[in-house]
Design a protein around this motif. Structure first.
Motif, PDB file in Angstrom:
ATOM      1  N   ARG A 120       0.858  -1.181   0.000  1.00 45.60           N
ATOM      2  CA  ARG A 120       0.000   0.000   0.000  1.00 45.60           C
ATOM      3  C   ARG A 120       0.894   1.231   0.000  1.00 45.60           C
ATOM      4  O   ARG A 120       1.990   1.213   0.557  1.00 45.60           O
ATOM      5  N   PHE A 121       0.425   2.302  -0.614  1.00 45.96           N
ATOM      6  CA  PHE A 121       1.227   3.532  -0.664  1.00 45.96           C
ATOM      7  C   PHE A 121       1.061   4.322   0.633  1.00 45.96           C
ATOM      8  O   PHE A 121       0.542   5.431   0.654  1.00 45.96           O
ATOM      9  N   ILE A 134       2.989   6.317   3.043  1.00 41.52           N
ATOM     10  CA  ILE A 134       4.291   6.986   2.989  1.00 41.52           C
ATOM     11  C   ILE A 134       5.095   6.802   4.270  1.00 41.52           C
ATOM     12  O   ILE A 134       6.313   6.550   4.222  1.00 41.52           O
ATOM     13  N   PRO A 191       7.579   4.093   0.150  1.00 41.46           N
ATOM     14  CA  PRO A 191       7.996   3.870  -1.238  1.00 41.46           C
ATOM     15  C   PRO A 191       9.055   4.864  -1.715  1.00 41.46           C
ATOM     16  O   PRO A 191       9.841   4.548  -2.607  1.00 41.46           O
ATOM     17  N   HIS A 192       9.067   6.063  -1.132  1.00 43.67           N
ATOM     18  CA  HIS A 192      10.056   7.059  -1.548  1.00 43.67           C
ATOM     19  C   HIS A 192      11.482   6.610  -1.219  1.00 43.67           C
ATOM     20  O   HIS A 192      12.427   6.966  -1.939  1.00 43.67           O
ATOM     21  N   ILE A 216       6.786  -0.427  -9.150  1.00 44.80           N
ATOM     22  CA  ILE A 216       6.099  -0.090  -7.907  1.00 44.80           C
ATOM     23  C   ILE A 216       4.625  -0.442  -8.071  1.00 44.80           C
ATOM     24  O   ILE A 216       3.920   0.160  -8.889  1.00 44.80           O
ATOM     25  N   THR A 263      -1.530   0.844  -4.312  1.00 43.15           N
ATOM     26  CA  THR A 263      -2.478   1.946  -4.462  1.00 43.15           C
ATOM     27  C   THR A 263      -2.467   2.800  -3.206  1.00 43.15           C
ATOM     28  O   THR A 263      -2.016   2.367  -2.140  1.00 43.15           O
ATOM     29  N   GLY A 264      -2.956   4.016  -3.349  1.00 44.81           N
ATOM     30  CA  GLY A 264      -3.013   4.931  -2.217  1.00 44.81           C
ATOM     31  C   GLY A 264      -3.799   6.174  -2.579  1.00 44.81           C
ATOM     32  O   GLY A 264      -4.454   6.233  -3.629  1.00 44.81           O
ATOM     33  N   ASP A 287      -0.588  10.659  -2.003  1.00 43.08           N
ATOM     34  CA  ASP A 287       0.500   9.677  -1.922  1.00 43.08           C
ATOM     35  C   ASP A 287       1.096   9.419  -3.305  1.00 43.08           C
ATOM     36  O   ASP A 287       2.320   9.368  -3.474  1.00 43.08           O
ATOM     37  N   ILE A 288       0.210   9.263  -4.302  1.00 41.44           N
ATOM     38  CA  ILE A 288       0.673   9.003  -5.672  1.00 41.44           C
ATOM     39  C   ILE A 288       1.449  10.197  -6.211  1.00 41.44           C
ATOM     40  O   ILE A 288       2.486  10.041  -6.861  1.00 41.44           O
ATOM     41  N   ILE A 346       4.916  10.167  -4.705  1.00 42.91           N
ATOM     42  CA  ILE A 346       5.772   9.148  -5.333  1.00 42.91           C
ATOM     43  C   ILE A 346       6.275   9.643  -6.688  1.00 42.91           C
ATOM     44  O   ILE A 346       7.461   9.516  -7.013  1.00 42.91           O
ATOM     45  N   LEU A 381       5.495   3.198 -12.157  1.00 45.82           N
ATOM     46  CA  LEU A 381       4.429   3.241 -11.158  1.00 45.82           C
ATOM     47  C   LEU A 381       3.217   2.514 -11.737  1.00 45.82           C
ATOM     48  O   LEU A 381       2.418   3.082 -12.476  1.00 45.82           O
TER      49      LEU A 381
END
Length: 306
Positions: free
Chosen positions: A50-51, A53, A58-59, A79, A82-83, A87-88, A91, A106
């Motif tokens: 899940r995104f 943060i 993910p960063h 990657i 979802t989020g 969040d997207i 990223i 992505l």
């Protein structure tokens, strides 16, 4: 009432250290029985979560990956997850900031993860914490090594089989581990085999043995257990199905582990799998032939006329 505690997560010695001795540690079973494994012949890295943060981070995967690209320009990061829109956006900003637009993909949400694992040589985890981490089990089932920040409590990677760990927050260390794997085919294949082999202790037979030991211990050490269990229908039926498991066709029982809803009618018992619970009900009718009913088969009977 059951006085013993079985907890799906923390190791048994964690509770024993607190003076709690009536604890049984039972890990989650693995439903991943994949015959196909990755050839580990690509420069692809897969990150799947899940995104979130602040938890999955993910960063940090992107930042570490950018250092991999400096050494291995054709490396690719996928990657998957979802989020929220924010969040997207965050990223995507990191992908641009670290200048890996041509190497970082992505993908978004995709239930069909098999194709990514089979086409990858590394599974990357950047979480600050994990529960049991079924995604690592999934990665192991495809024979894909995992690179991650060290989570000392995480049972699924305690044996260090098929997994390489960097110290928490060590981006350079994380990148170096990925570079080492991608540059060394023999080492990569060794880690992949270790990952696949390490999954055996989480198979259904081993987990059922642990449940059987739990119920046998409860039954033998409590005078009123039998009556109490009969009053607690779900617990009683769980104990029955575990005892009956050895007498059933194991291939058929293993088969229904993959369904959220399924029924097996066999002899004078009916076995029901509902989500993550499997129960057995004694029937007055004797079934001559084993019959398996799944949710999909019920839908077919309802909506498809012969």
């Amino acid at each position: 009432m059951l006085t013993n505690l079985s907890y799906l997560g923390q190791p048994q010695n964690f509770y024993e250290s607190l003076g709690i001795n009536n604890v049984y540690y039972i890990p989650n079973p693995s439903n991943y029985n994949n015959e196909q494994v990755s050839n580990l012949d690509t420069k692809n890295i897969v990150w799947l979560a899940r995104f979130e943060i602040n938890i999955k981070r993910p960063h940090l995967a992107i930042k570490a990956f950018s250092k991999v690209v400096e050494k291995i320009p054709d490396a690719q990061l996928f990657i998957i997850g979802t989020g929220s829109d924010s969040d997207i956006e965050f990223i995507n900003k990191n992908i641009k900031f670290f200048k890996v637009e041509n190497n970082c993909h992505l993908v978004g949400f995709d239930l069909e993860t098999k194709k990514y694992f089979l086409n990858s040589s590394i599974h990357l985890v950047t979480s600050v914490s994990e529960g049991f981490s079924m995604v690592i089990l999934e990665s192991k089932s495809y024979g894909v090594p995992t690179v991650m920040f060290d989570l000392p409590y995480l049972e699924v990677v305690k044996d260090n089989k098929g997994v390489l760990k960097a110290e928490e927050g060590d981006i350079d260390g994380l990148a170096e581990l990925m570079i080492t794997i991608l540059e060394n085919e023999e080492y990569r294949k060794k880690l992949g085999k270790e990952a696949k082999d390490s999954l055996k202790k989480f198979n259904n037979d081993n987990i059922l043995k642990l449940w059987k030991n739990l119920f046998n211990d409860i039954y033998q050490n409590n005078e009123t257990t039998s009556k109490e269990l009969e009053e607690n229908t779900i617990t009683y039926e769980l104990m029955n199905v575990i005892k009956e498991y050895d007498n059933m066709n194991k291939y058929l029982l293993d088969k229904i582990f993959n369904y959220h809803f399924s029924i097996i009618k066999n002899n004078d018992r009916i076995f029901i799998k509902l989500l993550f619970i499997k129960i057995t009900i004694k029937s007055s009718k004797y079934y001559d032939k084993i019959e398996i009913i799944t949710f999909s088969s019920l839908l077919k009977k309802i909506f498809h006329k012969k």
